[in-house]
Motif scaffolding. Structure first.
Motif, PDB file in Angstrom:
ATOM      1  N   ARG A  12       0.835  -1.199   0.000  1.00 29.09           N
ATOM      2  CA  ARG A  12       0.000   0.000   0.000  1.00 29.09           C
ATOM      3  C   ARG A  12       0.869   1.248   0.000  1.00 29.09           C
ATOM      4  O   ARG A  12       1.951   1.279   0.612  1.00 29.09           O
ATOM      5  CB  ARG A  12      -0.904   0.032   1.242  1.00 29.09           C
ATOM      6  N   GLY A  13       0.382   2.284  -0.664  1.00 29.59           N
ATOM      7  CA  GLY A  13       1.032   3.577  -0.628  1.00 29.59           C
ATOM      8  C   GLY A  13      -0.008   4.672  -0.450  1.00 29.59           C
ATOM      9  O   GLY A  13      -1.018   4.694  -1.164  1.00 29.59           O
ATOM     10  N   HIS A  14       0.217   5.553   0.513  1.00 28.37           N
ATOM     11  CA  HIS A  14      -0.691   6.676   0.785  1.00 28.37           C
ATOM     12  C   HIS A  14       0.127   7.966   0.709  1.00 28.37           C
ATOM     13  O   HIS A  14       1.040   8.169   1.495  1.00 28.37           O
ATOM     14  CB  HIS A  14      -1.332   6.548   2.166  1.00 28.37           C
ATOM     15  N   TYR A  15      -0.208   8.830  -0.243  1.00 24.93           N
ATOM     16  CA  TYR A  15       0.561  10.053  -0.454  1.00 24.93           C
ATOM     17  C   TYR A  15      -0.335  11.286  -0.442  1.00 24.93           C
ATOM     18  O   TYR A  15      -0.009  12.294  -1.064  1.00 24.93           O
ATOM     19  CB  TYR A  15       1.316   9.954  -1.784  1.00 24.93           C
ATOM     20  N   GLY A  16      -1.462  11.201   0.247  1.00 22.79           N
ATOM     21  CA  GLY A  16      -2.395  12.323   0.270  1.00 22.79           C
ATOM     22  C   GLY A  16      -3.251  12.343  -0.983  1.00 22.79           C
ATOM     23  O   GLY A  16      -4.407  11.925  -0.974  1.00 22.79           O
ATOM     24  N   THR A  20      -2.617   3.975  -3.518  1.00 22.60           N
ATOM     25  CA  THR A  20      -2.244   2.956  -4.490  1.00 22.60           C
ATOM     26  C   THR A  20      -2.016   1.607  -3.842  1.00 22.60           C
ATOM     27  O   THR A  20      -1.701   1.511  -2.648  1.00 22.60           O
ATOM     28  CB  THR A  20      -0.979   3.393  -5.264  1.00 22.60           C
ATOM     29  N   HIS A  21      -2.200   0.558  -4.646  1.00 20.73           N
ATOM     30  CA  HIS A  21      -1.871  -0.813  -4.269  1.00 20.73           C
ATOM     31  C   HIS A  21      -0.777  -1.308  -5.206  1.00 20.73           C
ATOM     32  O   HIS A  21      -0.893  -1.171  -6.427  1.00 20.73           O
ATOM     33  CB  HIS A  21      -3.088  -1.729  -4.389  1.00 20.73           C
ATOM     34  N   TYR A  22       0.257  -1.905  -4.628  1.00 27.04           N
ATOM     35  CA  TYR A  22       1.382  -2.410  -5.395  1.00 27.04           C
ATOM     36  C   TYR A  22       1.313  -3.935  -5.478  1.00 27.04           C
ATOM     37  O   TYR A  22       1.391  -4.618  -4.454  1.00 27.04           O
ATOM     38  CB  TYR A  22       2.701  -2.029  -4.726  1.00 27.04           C
ATOM     39  N   SER A  23       1.201  -4.480  -6.689  1.00 23.99           N
ATOM     40  CA  SER A  23       1.267  -5.929  -6.836  1.00 23.99           C
ATOM     41  C   SER A  23       2.670  -6.458  -6.609  1.00 23.99           C
ATOM     42  O   SER A  23       2.859  -7.573  -6.110  1.00 23.99           O
ATOM     43  CB  SER A  23       0.795  -6.343  -8.238  1.00 23.99           C
ATOM     44  N   PHE A  24       3.675  -5.631  -6.968  1.00 25.64           N
ATOM     45  CA  PHE A  24       5.080  -6.018  -6.824  1.00 25.64           C
ATOM     46  C   PHE A  24       5.841  -4.898  -6.117  1.00 25.64           C
ATOM     47  O   PHE A  24       5.369  -3.767  -6.027  1.00 25.64           O
ATOM     48  CB  PHE A  24       5.696  -6.291  -8.200  1.00 25.64           C
ATOM     49  N   SER A  25       7.029  -5.230  -5.638  1.00 25.33           N
ATOM     50  CA  SER A  25       7.848  -4.254  -4.916  1.00 25.33           C
ATOM     51  C   SER A  25       8.039  -2.996  -5.744  1.00 25.33           C
ATOM     52  O   SER A  25       8.394  -3.060  -6.929  1.00 25.33           O
ATOM     53  CB  SER A  25       9.203  -4.872  -4.575  1.00 25.33           C
ATOM     54  N   PHE A  26       7.806  -1.845  -5.088  1.00 25.57           N
ATOM     55  CA  PHE A  26       7.859  -0.571  -5.804  1.00 25.57           C
ATOM     56  C   PHE A  26       7.974   0.539  -4.771  1.00 25.57           C
ATOM     57  O   PHE A  26       7.339   0.487  -3.721  1.00 25.57           O
ATOM     58  CB  PHE A  26       6.597  -0.367  -6.646  1.00 25.57           C
ATOM     59  N   ALA A  27       8.770   1.579  -5.100  1.00 23.87           N
ATOM     60  CA  ALA A  27       8.938   2.741  -4.224  1.00 23.87           C
ATOM     61  C   ALA A  27       9.350   2.270  -2.818  1.00 23.87           C
ATOM     62  O   ALA A  27      10.309   1.513  -2.680  1.00 23.87           O
ATOM     63  CB  ALA A  27       7.666   3.582  -4.206  1.00 23.87           C
TER      64      ALA A  27
END
Length: 233
Positions: A12-16, A20-27
């Motif tokens: 999961r990514g929360h940037y305001g 987003t949901h990541y299926s694979f490693s990212f950021a």
């Protein structure tokens, strides 16, 4: 063998402005178990606030695919493309030796949802390129991206295909895989049986050592994207 990547187990990514949901490693999300499948490196399931988006940034030697599921993107890049990408259209940007671009939600009032996909190329350097096309919402399984751009598909710098799957309730479709080919199925909406394995919206299915895929909608309309990928190196 089919390995399911459950929607609620993705990164999961929360940037305001971006959820987003990541299926694979990212950021900032890293899981050594999920580093991609074959040449498929990224599937990010993005929700972008009205009026927000990705500022100008650069890429090189990556095939970057965007599929908008609701809303419209405003796109601008360093090779002169200024365009919009509405829901249902596919965009393929070949970064080549380098490209800079921005992607914004074109609406000041409505949200934007999209799949951002990265595929590692088998050709490096060269001129960057941009392609965009609407293929319509035809029932069944249809190619949208191929290595040779056949039949009006977008052309990718990799031995890979992307297909769009649309089924009504209780419909089926089939797909043959070549020897040692790898597949990945990302379900966008509906409930799908993939060779009898159940997928829910947002789930992914990695397929290896299977000769034929059978897609069956489970009581409701289904939309998915299907990757046909080269063998693991």
């Amino acid at each position: 063998m089919i390995t399911v990547r459950k929607a609620n187990e993705r990164g999961r990514g929360h940037y305001g402005w971006l959820n987003t949901h990541y299926s694979f490693s990212f950021a900032k999300y890293y899981d050594p178990r999920y580093m991609g499948v074959s040449a498929l490196r990224v599937i990010n399931d993005d929700i972008i606030d009205a009026g927000a988006g990705f500022d100008t940034h650069g890429h090189r030697d990556m095939e970057i695919i965007t599929y908008v599921t609701s809303g419209t993107i405003a796109h601008k890049d360093s090779v002169g493309n200024v365009t919009t990408l509405p829901a249902g259209e596919f965009q393929l940007m070949s970064a080549g030796r380098g490209i800079r671009h921005s992607e914004y939600n074109a609406s000041d009032t409505e949200g934007l949802t999209l799949l951002q996909i990265w595929i590692e190329p088998n050709q490096f350097g060269g001129e960057p390129g941009y392609q965009q096309k609407a293929f319509g919402m035809r029932e069944g399984l249809h190619e949208v991206i191929t290595p040779d751009g056949r039949d009006g598909t977008l052309k990718i710098k990799q031995d890979a295909r992307l297909l769009h799957l649309l089924l009504q309730a209780n419909q089926t479709a089939e797909m043959n895989l070549g020897p040692q080919r790898v597949a990945y199925v990302q379900l966008i909406k509906g409930r799908l049986k993939l060779n009898g394995v159940a997928l829910e919206p947002g789930d992914g299915g990695a397929v290896q050592q299977v000769d034929q895929l059978v897609f069956a909608s489970d009581g409701e309309a289904v939309e998915a994207i299907v990757f046909d990928l080269p063998p693991h190196s």
